[in-house]
Design a protein around this motif. Structure first.
Motif, PDB file in Angstrom:
ATOM      1  N   LEU A  51       0.719  -1.322  -0.075  1.00  0.00           N
ATOM      2  CA  LEU A  51      -0.187   0.053   0.258  1.00  0.00           C
ATOM      3  C   LEU A  51       0.982   1.285  -0.041  1.00  0.00           C
ATOM      4  O   LEU A  51       0.219   2.352   0.033  1.00  0.00           O
ATOM      5  CB  LEU A  51      -1.078   0.175   1.151  1.00  0.00           C
ATOM      6  CG  LEU A  51      -2.047  -1.028   1.370  1.00  0.00           C
ATOM      7  CD1 LEU A  51      -2.694  -1.207   2.694  1.00  0.00           C
ATOM      8  CD2 LEU A  51      -3.023  -0.854   0.019  1.00  0.00           C
ATOM      9  N   GLU A  52       2.053   1.169  -0.007  1.00  0.00           N
ATOM     10  CA  GLU A  52       3.140   2.205  -0.201  1.00  0.00           C
ATOM     11  C   GLU A  52       2.512   3.368  -1.113  1.00  0.00           C
ATOM     12  O   GLU A  52       2.701   4.407  -0.810  1.00  0.00           O
ATOM     13  CB  GLU A  52       4.455   2.038  -0.351  1.00  0.00           C
ATOM     14  CG  GLU A  52       5.189   1.188   0.917  1.00  0.00           C
ATOM     15  CD  GLU A  52       6.464   0.660   0.776  1.00  0.00           C
ATOM     16  OE1 GLU A  52       7.138   0.970  -0.523  1.00  0.00           O
ATOM     17  OE2 GLU A  52       7.161   0.217   1.578  1.00  0.00           O
ATOM     18  N   PRO A  53       2.233   2.910  -2.239  1.00  0.00           N
ATOM     19  CA  PRO A  53       1.988   4.057  -3.365  1.00  0.00           C
ATOM     20  C   PRO A  53       0.666   4.700  -2.923  1.00  0.00           C
ATOM     21  O   PRO A  53       0.246   5.597  -3.890  1.00  0.00           O
ATOM     22  CB  PRO A  53       1.863   3.265  -4.624  1.00  0.00           C
ATOM     23  CG  PRO A  53       2.466   2.029  -4.241  1.00  0.00           C
ATOM     24  CD  PRO A  53       2.456   1.702  -2.989  1.00  0.00           C
ATOM     25  N   VAL A  54      -0.127   4.564  -1.960  1.00  0.00           N
ATOM     26  CA  VAL A  54      -1.274   5.067  -1.744  1.00  0.00           C
ATOM     27  C   VAL A  54      -1.186   6.097  -0.507  1.00  0.00           C
ATOM     28  O   VAL A  54      -0.603   5.808   0.474  1.00  0.00           O
ATOM     29  CB  VAL A  54      -2.459   4.157  -1.128  1.00  0.00           C
ATOM     30  CG1 VAL A  54      -3.864   4.901  -0.642  1.00  0.00           C
ATOM     31  CG2 VAL A  54      -2.751   3.042  -2.061  1.00  0.00           C
ATOM     32  N   ALA A  55      -1.345   7.426  -1.207  1.00  0.00           N
ATOM     33  CA  ALA A  55      -0.955   8.612  -0.313  1.00  0.00           C
ATOM     34  C   ALA A  55      -1.644   8.966   1.093  1.00  0.00           C
ATOM     35  O   ALA A  55      -0.929   9.092   1.995  1.00  0.00           O
ATOM     36  CB  ALA A  55      -0.891  10.004  -1.390  1.00  0.00           C
ATOM     37  N   CYS A  56      -3.093   8.555   1.034  1.00  0.00           N
ATOM     38  CA  CYS A  56      -3.542   8.504   2.138  1.00  0.00           C
ATOM     39  C   CYS A  56      -4.815   7.893   2.293  1.00  0.00           C
ATOM     40  O   CYS A  56      -5.300   7.233   1.110  1.00  0.00           O
ATOM     41  CB  CYS A  56      -4.175  10.187   2.341  1.00  0.00           C
ATOM     42  SG  CYS A  56      -5.012  10.818   1.289  1.00  0.00           S
ATOM     43  N   ALA A  57      -5.495   7.810   3.305  1.00  0.00           N
ATOM     44  CA  ALA A  57      -6.722   7.017   3.394  1.00  0.00           C
ATOM     45  C   ALA A  57      -7.943   7.368   2.618  1.00  0.00           C
ATOM     46  O   ALA A  57      -8.865   6.542   2.179  1.00  0.00           O
ATOM     47  CB  ALA A  57      -7.020   6.647   4.884  1.00  0.00           C
ATOM     48  N   ASP A  58      -7.879   8.578   2.138  1.00  0.00           N
ATOM     49  CA  ASP A  58      -8.799   9.160   1.347  1.00  0.00           C
ATOM     50  C   ASP A  58      -8.861   8.620  -0.011  1.00  0.00           C
ATOM     51  O   ASP A  58      -9.665   8.684  -0.768  1.00  0.00           O
ATOM     52  CB  ASP A  58      -8.910  10.560   1.335  1.00  0.00           C
ATOM     53  CG  ASP A  58      -9.347  11.234   2.656  1.00  0.00           C
ATOM     54  OD1 ASP A  58      -9.787  10.547   3.631  1.00  0.00           O
ATOM     55  OD2 ASP A  58      -8.893  12.566   3.094  1.00  0.00           O
ATOM     56  N   GLU A  59      -8.034   8.161  -0.493  1.00  0.00           N
ATOM     57  CA  GLU A  59      -7.770   7.512  -1.842  1.00  0.00           C
ATOM     58  C   GLU A  59      -8.366   6.484  -2.031  1.00  0.00           C
ATOM     59  O   GLU A  59      -8.926   6.009  -3.234  1.00  0.00           O
ATOM     60  CB  GLU A  59      -6.191   7.719  -2.101  1.00  0.00           C
ATOM     61  CG  GLU A  59      -5.604   8.668  -2.391  1.00  0.00           C
ATOM     62  CD  GLU A  59      -4.218   8.478  -3.389  1.00  0.00           C
ATOM     63  OE1 GLU A  59      -4.183   8.816  -4.363  1.00  0.00           O
ATOM     64  OE2 GLU A  59      -3.309   7.779  -2.718  1.00  0.00           O
ATOM     65  N   CYS A  60      -8.714   5.678  -0.996  1.00  0.00           N
ATOM     66  CA  CYS A  60      -9.339   4.308  -1.426  1.00  0.00           C
ATOM     67  C   CYS A  60      -9.881   3.797   0.082  1.00  0.00           C
ATOM     68  O   CYS A  60      -9.242   4.332   0.941  1.00  0.00           O
ATOM     69  CB  CYS A  60      -8.262   3.046  -1.604  1.00  0.00           C
ATOM     70  SG  CYS A  60      -7.136   2.512  -0.358  1.00  0.00           S
ATOM     71  N   ASN A  61     -10.842   2.898  -0.149  1.00  0.00           N
ATOM     72  CA  ASN A  61     -11.683   2.362   1.070  1.00  0.00           C
ATOM     73  C   ASN A  61     -11.777   0.811   1.081  1.00  0.00           C
ATOM     74  O   ASN A  61     -12.190   0.398   1.926  1.00  0.00           O
ATOM     75  CB  ASN A  61     -12.887   3.253   1.398  1.00  0.00           C
ATOM     76  CG  ASN A  61     -13.877   3.190   0.329  1.00  0.00           C
ATOM     77  OD1 ASN A  61     -13.786   2.478  -0.739  1.00  0.00           O
ATOM     78  ND2 ASN A  61     -14.647   4.289   0.290  1.00  0.00           N
ATOM     79  N   VAL A  62     -11.256   0.387   0.010  1.00  0.00           N
ATOM     80  CA  VAL A  62     -11.328  -1.181  -0.241  1.00  0.00           C
ATOM     81  C   VAL A  62      -9.950  -1.464  -0.817  1.00  0.00           C
ATOM     82  O   VAL A  62      -9.582  -1.120  -1.966  1.00  0.00           O
ATOM     83  CB  VAL A  62     -12.503  -1.682  -1.251  1.00  0.00           C
ATOM     84  CG1 VAL A  62     -12.361  -3.189  -1.491  1.00  0.00           C
ATOM     85  CG2 VAL A  62     -13.780  -1.168  -0.722  1.00  0.00           C
TER      86      VAL A  62
END
Length: 113
Positions: free
Chosen positions: A86-97
């Motif tokens: 999940l390193e490339p995901v900047a913040c929790a707002d980008e995804c929820n699944v």
């Protein structure tokens, strides 16, 4: 998008994702270890997810994934990112699944750490 014959595995994952939120508009999927990105393409094109971030640790599978999107689903909101877990995901707002399909338990544990 080649929807005529989705695999049993895709149908099962699609059904699980569909239970995660009340509406499709709320579902923002991250597909870790996306390989060819058919899962991301399928979930968004079928309306199960609003958008997807397809992640792979290798550039070659990501290039194939980008080509699949260009050929079959160019208009869909799918992003491609190089990286591990999940390193490339900047913040929790980008995804929820988050989906870790095709991972063994050791690889999944390492990706989550």
């Amino acid at each position: 998008v080649p929807t005529a014959k989705w695999s049993t595995r895709f149908v099962a994952i699609d059904a699980l994702v569909a239970t995660t939120m009340t509406t499709q508009q709320e579902r923002r999927v991250v597909d870790v270890g996306c390989d060819h990105a058919w899962l991301s393409i399928g979930l968004v094109s079928c309306g199960t997810a609003r958008s997807a971030i397809a992640i792979d640790v290798n550039e070659k599978p990501l290039e194939g994934a980008r080509n699949n999107k260009r050929k079959h689903a160019d208009e869909l909101p799918i992003e491609f990112r190089l990286g591990s877990g999940l390193e490339p995901v900047a913040c929790a707002d980008e995804c929820n699944v988050a989906i870790f399909a095709g991972f063994g338990i050791s690889a999944m544990t390492a990706a989550l750490e």
